[in-house]
Design an enzyme around this catalytic site. Structure first.
Site, PDB file in Angstrom:
ATOM      1  N   GLU A 155      -6.335   6.579  -1.540  1.00 57.05           N
ATOM      2  CA  GLU A 155      -6.321   5.413  -0.653  1.00 57.05           C
ATOM      3  C   GLU A 155      -6.791   4.157  -1.385  1.00 57.05           C
ATOM      4  O   GLU A 155      -6.163   3.101  -1.289  1.00 57.05           O
ATOM      5  CB  GLU A 155      -7.195   5.666   0.580  1.00 57.05           C
ATOM      6  CG  GLU A 155      -6.555   6.579   1.612  1.00 57.05           C
ATOM      7  CD  GLU A 155      -5.158   6.124   1.994  1.00 57.05           C
ATOM      8  OE1 GLU A 155      -4.990   4.940   2.333  1.00 57.05           O
ATOM      9  OE2 GLU A 155      -4.227   6.920   1.920  1.00 57.05           O
TER      10      GLU A 155
ATOM     11  N   HIS B  86       0.832  -1.205   0.000  1.00 56.16           N
ATOM     12  CA  HIS B  86       0.000   0.000   0.000  1.00 56.16           C
ATOM     13  C   HIS B  86       0.872   1.264   0.000  1.00 56.16           C
ATOM     14  O   HIS B  86       0.644   2.194  -0.779  1.00 56.16           O
ATOM     15  CB  HIS B  86      -0.930  -0.036   1.222  1.00 56.16           C
ATOM     16  CG  HIS B  86      -1.769   1.179   1.392  1.00 56.16           C
ATOM     17  ND1 HIS B  86      -3.079   1.251   0.958  1.00 56.16           N
ATOM     18  CD2 HIS B  86      -1.498   2.383   1.956  1.00 56.16           C
ATOM     19  CE1 HIS B  86      -3.561   2.444   1.246  1.00 56.16           C
ATOM     20  NE2 HIS B  86      -2.628   3.160   1.854  1.00 56.16           N
ATOM     21  N   GLU B  87       1.890   1.274   0.858  1.00 62.42           N
ATOM     22  CA  GLU B  87       2.752   2.466   0.963  1.00 62.42           C
ATOM     23  C   GLU B  87       3.586   2.665  -0.302  1.00 62.42           C
ATOM     24  O   GLU B  87       3.711   3.785  -0.805  1.00 62.42           O
ATOM     25  CB  GLU B  87       3.663   2.359   2.195  1.00 62.42           C
ATOM     26  CG  GLU B  87       2.923   2.345   3.523  1.00 62.42           C
ATOM     27  CD  GLU B  87       1.954   3.501   3.688  1.00 62.42           C
ATOM     28  OE1 GLU B  87       2.188   4.576   3.111  1.00 62.42           O
ATOM     29  OE2 GLU B  87       0.936   3.316   4.372  1.00 62.42           O
TER      30      GLU B  87
ATOM     31  N   HIS C 285       1.563   4.276  -3.015  1.00 61.69           N
ATOM     32  CA  HIS C 285       1.435   5.743  -2.947  1.00 61.69           C
ATOM     33  C   HIS C 285       2.606   6.409  -3.678  1.00 61.69           C
ATOM     34  O   HIS C 285       2.427   7.394  -4.390  1.00 61.69           O
ATOM     35  CB  HIS C 285       1.446   6.229  -1.491  1.00 61.69           C
ATOM     36  CG  HIS C 285       0.116   6.151  -0.789  1.00 61.69           C
ATOM     37  ND1 HIS C 285      -1.048   6.675  -1.322  1.00 61.69           N
ATOM     38  CD2 HIS C 285      -0.224   5.634   0.424  1.00 61.69           C
ATOM     39  CE1 HIS C 285      -2.055   6.473  -0.468  1.00 61.69           C
ATOM     40  NE2 HIS C 285      -1.584   5.835   0.606  1.00 61.69           N
TER      41      HIS C 285
END
Ligand SMILES: [Zn+2]
Length: 264
Positions: free
Chosen positions: A198, A135-136, A139
């Protein structure tokens, strides 16, 4: 007349500055040169590490690094296979664990990742770390930081001042970086990303973890554990953003796609 001119400049910027996000194919508007974005990010990251207690050599710290590098390599392989390696130029990946009880993790532009020790019990194992890491990293790969800062610059500066600020690499640009990331008074407290960012990071992260050899089904159990926590969560994991329930439902929908990339 003046407003028309500013609008024209902004539209021109938008046309020449539209890029496509990998995996999702979404068109986005980014105007900050990557080199400049990364320079600001790397300086902030080092400042954060200097003022934090970085954990080294423990099982958890090693796990963060191992999973980080595995996901980095998987993403690099994928980009190479797509003939898009140049999109990763300028990234300087780093995966650090910081001693802090907050349940949080984040990634600054250019691949600068921090996990807080507080999130490790929720992650439990490598696959759990991979959920958060995917997820990070997403980004950063999707350049959400640049997109957010670009939007702020247009809102705050408008056309002419915008091009001037970019040319001069001015104090204004640096200030807007701080505003966009919320790293001013509270070092290391990142502002929440938008719901769109997100959801996109969830989707890409699921695929990235699968590419790196981690079972994407783990993401569902991880977010269930996060939901069970209830109450106060740090910005990056706010329950309203999207709600845990929506998040889990969306992840389940994406699982078949992610499983196509999964090589155990
Ligand atoms: Zn996020």
């Amino acid at each position: 007349m003046k407003i028309k001119f500013i609008l024209l400049i902004v539209v021109l910027f938008a046309i020449i500055s539209c890029t496509t996000v990998a995996i999702t194919g979404r068109q986005q508007f980014t105007i900050i040169p990557e080199s400049e974005m990364n320079a600001m990010s790397f300086a902030q990251y080092n400042q954060f590490l200097d003022s934090s207690e970085v954990v080294n050599g423990t099982k958890e710290a090693n796990m963060v690094k191992t999973v980080g590098v595995k996901i980095q390599k998987a993403v690099e392989e994928y980009f190479a296979a797509q003939g898009m390696s140049s999109a990763l130029n300028g990234y300087q990946w780093e995966f650090n664990l910081v001693n802090d009880e907050t349940i949080n993790a984040w990634c600054m532009p250019g691949g600068k990742v921090v996990f807080y020790t507080g999130i490790m019990p929720l992650c439990r194992d490598e696959a759990g770390v991979a959920v958060v890491m995917g997820h990070e990293v997403a980004h950063a790969i999707a350049k959400h930081g640049n997109e957010r800062m670009s939007q702020q610059m247009v809102v705050q500066l408008g056309g002419m001042a915008l091009s001037k600020a970019l040319e001069e690499k001015s104090e204004t640009t640096r200030q807007i970086y701080m505003t966009a990331f919320g790293l001013g008074s509270q070092v290391g407290v990142m502002l929440p990303f938008s719901r769109l960012h997100e959801s996109e990071a969830d989707e890409m992260g699921l695929i990235f973890m699968a590419m790196a050899g981690y079972d994407p089904n783990t993401a569902v159990t991880f977010w269930q554990r996060m939901a069970d926590l209830g109450g106060q969560k740090p910005p990056e994991f706010l329950s309203t953003h999207p709600s845990d329930e929506t998040r889990i439902k969306d992840l389940k929908k994406l699982l078949p796609k992610a499983l196509q990339y999964y090589k155990p």
